[in-house]
Design a protein around this motif. Structure first.
Motif, PDB file in Angstrom:
ATOM      1  N   SER A  17       0.828  -1.204   0.000  1.00  0.00           N
ATOM      2  CA  SER A  17       0.000   0.000   0.000  1.00  0.00           C
ATOM      3  C   SER A  17       0.859   1.249   0.000  1.00  0.00           C
ATOM      4  O   SER A  17       0.558   2.226  -0.687  1.00  0.00           O
ATOM      5  N   SER A  21       1.167   3.740  -3.326  1.00  0.00           N
ATOM      6  CA  SER A  21       0.302   4.875  -3.048  1.00  0.00           C
ATOM      7  C   SER A  21       0.458   5.957  -4.102  1.00  0.00           C
ATOM      8  O   SER A  21       1.552   6.379  -4.406  1.00  0.00           O
ATOM      9  N   ASP A  22      -0.638   6.370  -4.691  1.00  0.00           N
ATOM     10  CA  ASP A  22      -0.616   7.378  -5.728  1.00  0.00           C
ATOM     11  C   ASP A  22      -1.156   8.690  -5.197  1.00  0.00           C
ATOM     12  O   ASP A  22      -1.634   9.522  -5.942  1.00  0.00           O
ATOM     13  N   LYS A  23      -1.097   8.864  -3.887  1.00  0.00           N
ATOM     14  CA  LYS A  23      -1.632  10.073  -3.278  1.00  0.00           C
ATOM     15  C   LYS A  23      -0.607  11.196  -3.355  1.00  0.00           C
ATOM     16  O   LYS A  23       0.579  11.006  -3.112  1.00  0.00           O
ATOM     17  N   TYR A  24      -1.103  12.355  -3.703  1.00  0.00           N
ATOM     18  CA  TYR A  24      -0.260  13.536  -3.779  1.00  0.00           C
ATOM     19  C   TYR A  24      -0.710  14.524  -2.707  1.00  0.00           C
ATOM     20  O   TYR A  24      -1.851  14.513  -2.272  1.00  0.00           O
ATOM     21  N   THR A  25       0.218  15.396  -2.329  1.00  0.00           N
ATOM     22  CA  THR A  25      -0.092  16.428  -1.342  1.00  0.00           C
ATOM     23  C   THR A  25       0.254  17.785  -1.920  1.00  0.00           C
ATOM     24  O   THR A  25       0.979  17.888  -2.913  1.00  0.00           O
ATOM     25  N   MET A  31      -3.982  16.930   1.419  1.00  0.00           N
ATOM     26  CA  MET A  31      -4.458  16.283   0.204  1.00  0.00           C
ATOM     27  C   MET A  31      -4.715  17.334  -0.866  1.00  0.00           C
ATOM     28  O   MET A  31      -5.227  18.422  -0.580  1.00  0.00           O
ATOM     29  N   LYS A 241       1.491  19.675  -7.371  1.00  0.00           N
ATOM     30  CA  LYS A 241       1.236  18.471  -6.589  1.00  0.00           C
ATOM     31  C   LYS A 241       2.591  17.859  -6.249  1.00  0.00           C
ATOM     32  O   LYS A 241       3.500  17.849  -7.076  1.00  0.00           O
ATOM     33  N   LYS A 243       4.659  14.469  -4.904  1.00  0.00           N
ATOM     34  CA  LYS A 243       4.653  13.026  -4.652  1.00  0.00           C
ATOM     35  C   LYS A 243       5.596  12.730  -3.499  1.00  0.00           C
ATOM     36  O   LYS A 243       6.776  13.074  -3.557  1.00  0.00           O
TER      37      LYS A 243
END
Length: 541
Positions: A17, A21-25, A31, A241, A243
């Protein structure tokens, strides 16, 4: 038979996970909001910055030989080697910066640090070009202090260039919707377009400025452009964004390989479909990865509880890119001829057009212009195909474009060999042929560069593991570096071997008394063999 190891699937595997994870901040660690962060505006900033940084890098590549030769009084051979080493180091060090930005700090931070390094290096070179005490007297080589000052400035610049190359393209692509593959493809086409615009400004503009106003002015402009690039990039910090780093991916890859070797070396532990792995669960996890059918032998590493499915996927994805990377090196070796032998050829040909003599350094503008025009045509053609809902064309796939580029570079070397043979024959007859005889090889090299380099950047970014996109994108620049070094190596080897048979290919005082045609024929043969290797690896991929 040993106890079967159960493999957790999906989000239950915390390492999987985390790595995937492809979540960017945003810059505050929150988020991202798609309406405020990322998008075309942020990606366009990367392209604009690339124009400025490419102008500086390629201006150094074109003009530093004269600076080393005429101001620092190095020999012709030493000056050429110094420039080759400078460019090669600039591109090779991108791997290091790519590793740092993937593992520990964001691409934004990496770019800023490397940009400052390049700026400091250029400031040192500028100061040395203006200070006579840091330059050797006429007909003398630099003192120890002068040489140290030069090399610190030169390689401070090189280290900075490597960091910019490693991060800027990937940072720009990060700003876009990762599910929109046509948009990602177009981004890399226009990013390569920005590189070509920078190259055009360097060869067509900065060279003229250097010739008319001197190296000091040229260095000052490069300092200004680097400062402007840094300010432009940083100005978008609230728009980007970010990463988050995912730890050392190379360490995880090495761990998988070591445990695979360890497990395989234990002869009394046999792995089969009914052995120590839960292959059904493993296949279920790997099915999401298009490369899961490749390198199946690495699954044996899962017999060790310290290795996760995420690491296996990551390792397979990275190792699968390396054969494609290796086959691109020879193409870059041929492109290196544009900066060396092709320019020397042009200097010995008729460069007069309506009483105007084309400057030798400007000859490199030819293939660059072809690349720019071909990118525009390619993107317009692709846009028309998309309007007709014809998205199935294989031509747009990076591997297909790269294959076409490798075929074109083989053809260009064949034509270059024939033209050089004709040029030398005409010289022996007392004639000088027009420089426009080089147009065919320039056109083919320009098209090849567009298809191959643009395809490589897109391929290495889109096919790379999420946790290794900077380092994989850096493979494009590493192939360029190795191409430069391979060019020098092939010249040395071919000269040595041919000398044993009575005549060195490059033993004459200039190309009129050398056998560049045979060297081009050798490159044609090597590229033809390399093309078939590429086709094999591409089909396997």
């Amino acid at each position: 038979m040993g106890k079967m190891r159960k493999v957790k699937v999906g989000a239950e595997d915390p390492v999987l996970s985390y790595i995937e994870s492809d979540k960017y901040t945003d810059y505050k660690g929150r988020m991202v909001d798609p309406r405020k962060h990322g998008g075309l505006r942020a990606a366009t900033l990367a392209c604009v910055v690339e124009i400025m940084t490419s102008t500086v890098t390629l201006c150094n590549g074109v003009t530093l030989v004269d600076y080393f030769l005429k101001s620092m009084h190095y020999s012709v051979s030493d000056s050429s080697i110094m420039v080759t080493n400078f460019l090669g180091t600039s591109y090779l060090v991108s791997i290091f910066w790519g590793f740092i930005s993937d593992a520990y700090i964001t691409r934004f931070t990496t770019f800023v640090l490397s940009g400052v390094s390049e700026l400091m290096g250029l400031l040192m070179l500028t100061y040395q070009s203006q200070n006579k005490n840091l330059q050797p007297p006429e007909n003398q080589t630099p003192s120890y202090t002068q040489a140290v000052f030069l090399y610190i400035g030169l390689y401070g610049t090189a280290i900075g260039v490597g960091g910019i190359k490693a991060t800027l393209a990937a940072h720009g692509a990060d700003q876009l919707d990762q599910t929109n593959k046509p948009l990602i493809s177009s981004y890399f086409s226009w990013y390569f377009f920005s590189i070509c615009i920078g190259a055009l400004l360097a060869t067509g503009g900065m060279v003229v400025i250097k010739e008319n106003y001197g190296w000091s002015t040229s260095f000052q402009i490069m300092v200004l452009l680097t400062s402007l690039a840094l300010c432009t990039f940083v100005s978008g910090f609230s728009l980007y964004k970010y990463k988050r780093p995912s730890g050392s991916a190379l360490s995880r890859v090495i761990q998988v390989i070591l445990y695979f070797v360890l497990v395989s070396s234990v002869r009394n532990r046999k792995v089969s479909n009914a052995g120590n792995l839960d292959h059904e669960a493993t296949a279920g996890l790997l099915a999401r990865d298009q490369a899961h059918e490749k390198l199946k032998f690495l699954n044996r590493a899962l017999m060790d509880n310290k290795v996760t499915i995420a690491q296996i996927k990551e390792t397979k994805s990275f190792l699968g890119l390396l054969p494609i990377f290796a086959t691109a090196i020879l193409m870059n070796c041929c492109l290196a001829q544009v900066l060396t032998f092709s320019v020397q050829q042009g200097s010995l040909m008729n460069r007069t057009v309506y009483n105007f003599t084309i400057p030798t350094q400007v000859l490199a503008v030819g293939p660059i212009s072809i690349s720019i025009i071909s990118i525009i045509i390619f993107e317009q053609f692709k846009k028309g195909m998309n309007k007709n809902n014809n998205n199935s064309s294989k031509f747009y796939q990076p591997l297909v474009r790269m294959g076409m580029g490798l075929a074109l570079v083989t053809t260009s070397m064949f034509i270059a060999s024939i033209i050089e043979s004709k040029r030398v024959e005409e010289f022996k007859n007392g004639n000088t042929i027009s420089v426009f005889w080089l147009a065919a090889q320039y056109i083919l090299l320009g098209l090849s560069d567009t298809l191959t380099m643009g395809g490589m950047m897109e391929f290495f970014y889109t096919e790379a593991p999420e946790s290794m996109r900077s380092i994989c994108t850096s493979l494009t620049w590493c192939s360029s570096a190795m191409g430069l070094f391979m060019s020098s190596l092939l010249v040395t080897l071919s000269n040595s071997v041919s000398g044993r048979f009575g005549m060195e290919w490059f033993g004459g005082k200039d190309l009129n008394h050398s056998r560049l045609d045979l060297f081009y024929a050798l490159l044609c043969f090597l590229n033809f063999f390399n093309l078939w290797l590429y086709i094999y690896f591409a089909k396997k991929y």
